[in-house]
Every structure is written in C-alpha cells, then in structure tokens.
Design a protein around this motif. Structure first.
Motif, mmCIF file in Angstrom:
data_model
loop_
_atom_site.group_PDB
_atom_site.id
_atom_site.type_symbol
_atom_site.label_atom_id
_atom_site.label_comp_id
_atom_site.label_asym_id
_atom_site.label_seq_id
_atom_site.Cartn_x
_atom_site.Cartn_y
_atom_site.Cartn_z
ATOM 1 N N PHE A 55 0.835 -1.203 0.000
ATOM 2 C CA PHE A 55 0.000 0.000 0.000
ATOM 3 C C PHE A 55 0.874 1.260 0.000
ATOM 4 O O PHE A 55 0.503 2.286 -0.574
ATOM 5 N N THR A 56 2.037 1.173 0.640
ATOM 6 C CA THR A 56 2.978 2.300 0.640
ATOM 7 C C THR A 56 3.393 2.638 -0.791
ATOM 8 O O THR A 56 3.444 3.804 -1.191
ATOM 9 N N ARG A 57 3.665 1.590 -1.567
ATOM 10 C CA ARG A 57 4.049 1.810 -2.973
ATOM 11 C C ARG A 57 2.885 2.415 -3.755
ATOM 12 O O ARG A 57 3.070 3.265 -4.610
ATOM 13 N N MET A 58 1.674 1.949 -3.466
ATOM 14 C CA MET A 58 0.509 2.499 -4.149
ATOM 15 C C MET A 58 0.348 3.983 -3.815
ATOM 16 O O MET A 58 0.031 4.803 -4.680
ATOM 17 N N ALA A 59 0.575 4.335 -2.538
ATOM 18 C CA ALA A 59 0.464 5.741 -2.116
ATOM 19 C C ALA A 59 1.497 6.593 -2.861
ATOM 20 O O ALA A 59 1.193 7.708 -3.304
ATOM 21 N N ALA A 60 2.694 6.049 -3.002
ATOM 22 C CA ALA A 60 3.750 6.793 -3.700
ATOM 23 C C ALA A 60 3.389 6.999 -5.169
ATOM 24 O O ALA A 60 3.622 8.069 -5.745
ATOM 25 N N ARG A 61 2.806 5.961 -5.786
ATOM 26 C CA ARG A 61 2.394 6.107 -7.194
ATOM 27 C C ARG A 61 1.270 7.121 -7.338
ATOM 28 O O ARG A 61 1.235 7.904 -8.278
ATOM 29 N N SER A 62 0.362 7.114 -6.374
ATOM 30 C CA SER A 62 -0.754 8.049 -6.405
ATOM 31 C C SER A 62 -0.215 9.484 -6.313
ATOM 32 O O SER A 62 -0.643 10.370 -7.059
ATOM 33 N N LEU A 63 0.743 9.681 -5.411
ATOM 34 C CA LEU A 63 1.362 11.012 -5.281
ATOM 35 C C LEU A 63 2.006 11.423 -6.592
ATOM 36 O O LEU A 63 1.877 12.566 -7.036
#
Ligand code: HMH
Length: 209
Positions: A55-63
């Motif tokens: 989920f951390t990686r997903m948050a980074a991609r979203s940013l």
C-alpha cells in the motif's frame, strides 16, 4: 449506474451490500467481543503489515500522478504510513511474530490488485486509495470501542483525525472523477467493487488458520 456524475458517495450508495460486507465482519465482531484467538489476530496482524508494504508503494504512485493541490494530503498520508509501518513492527515484536513470512493468497491477490492500478488514470488510483482507507476507518469505527489489547488497533483507524483525512481523500477523488469519460467511470466502479470484495476476503483470512 445511471447518473453521469460519479462520486465516492454515489459509489457507496449504489453498492450498500458490498460495502457492508467489507466493513462488518466476524473478525471485527470477535475482536470487539474479545473472543478472537491470539493466533487469528496475529494472522491478520502480520498479513496486514505485508499489505501495508505494498500500500505504501501504491500511495507513492498516487502522489506521483496527483495534481500539486493534492500533495499536502498525500504527503501527510505517506507520513502516517511511515508511522504505521514502525508501529506494526513494534506490535509484531511485542507478540514475538516474524514479519518475514510469505503473504497468504488473499494478501497476495490484494497486492497484485494494487500493482495493477499503476497504469490507471489518477482518478482511478485516488478512488481506490480512498476506498481502501475508508474500509478500515469505518470497519474499526463500527466495532468500537474495542477492549484491550485491541483498543489501540481500533483507535488507529477509527480516530476522528483519520476520519477527517479520509474525507479529504474523498474530496480529492471526487474532483479527479469529474474529469473521467463514461467508460473510465465504469472502470472506477469495478475497481471500487474489487476493493470491497478484497477487504471482505482479507478479514476472512484470519479464520483460515
Ligand atoms: C487490508 N485495508 C487493509 N489493510 C489496511 N491497513 C487498510 C486497508 C488501511 O490502510
């Protein structure tokens, strides 16, 4: 859906049953009643840590796909995730749990789902991100207060500050959704339903051991 203006609120009101099954579950009920076994709780704990890594990686991609006006909230979210990862490590330590174990199939499927969102428009990623955070916010809140030793787990995602954060995520997703074509809106609805299904399955994982 018949309306052409897709919002987070219309997704929720179009699929009340799917959303209920994502946020009301025997796992949470048994935590609240204090009848969950330590093995079941620990299964969830370790698998959720593995989930949050992805989920951390997903948050980074979203940013990386977001407009600058959304940076502040998403950076705050990443900061909260940093604390959450450290907190999970501390909880695992207290319980003498190894975090270096393979994900169970449901956790793996959820992680692959998040990875599959990478090439999607920002609106799709932002809506999935909101839905994932809302599921925990409402799931833990609807089963609060939690008795010890689960009180801090309930507070982590059920606290009023987290609720406010999720509301801002909703506003940001709504503003991104307003830019989508009708075909893309259909896709968002599928993504939302997939989040609901995966959340339900994720709770169930604790009972598979
Ligand atoms: C499975 N969904 C799952 N785990 C979480 N920690 C959240 C949502 C909220 O971050």
């Amino acid at each position: 859906m018949t309306t052409s203006v897709l919002t987070c609120a219309t997704l929720l009101s179009a699929h009340p049953e799917a959303w209920k099954s994502a946020t009301v579950h025997p796992f949470l009920q048994q935590c609240q009643q204090g009848t969950i076994t330590p093995e079941q709780f620990n299964t969830w704990l370790v698998q959720d840590y593995l989930f949050v890594l992805e989920f951390t990686r997903m948050a980074a991609r979203s940013l990386s796909a977001a407009p600058p006006a959304h940076f502040d909230t998403l950076l705050g979210g990443l900061g909260a995730i940093k604390d959450e990862l450290l907190w999970f490590q501390a909880k695992a330590n207290e319980r003498s749990l190894s975090l270096s174990i393979p994900p169970q199939p449901i956790c793996q499927t959820y992680c692959e789902f998040m990875q599959s969102l990478a090439p999607q428009p920002y609106a799709v990623q932002a809506t999935a991100f909101w839905a994932i955070e809302l599921a925990y916010n409402q799931g833990w809140q609807r089963h609060s207060p939690m008795p010890e030793p689960y009180t801090e787990f309930g507070d982590r995602w059920g606290n009023p500050g987290f609720t406010e954060y999720v509301k801002v995520l909703e506003q940001q997703a709504d503003s991104a959704l307003a830019t989508l074509s009708e075909a893309e809106q259909k896709q968002v609805e599928q993504v939302f339903l997939e989040v609901a299904r995966l959340e339900k399955d994720f709770w169930q994982m604790a009972f598979a051991v």
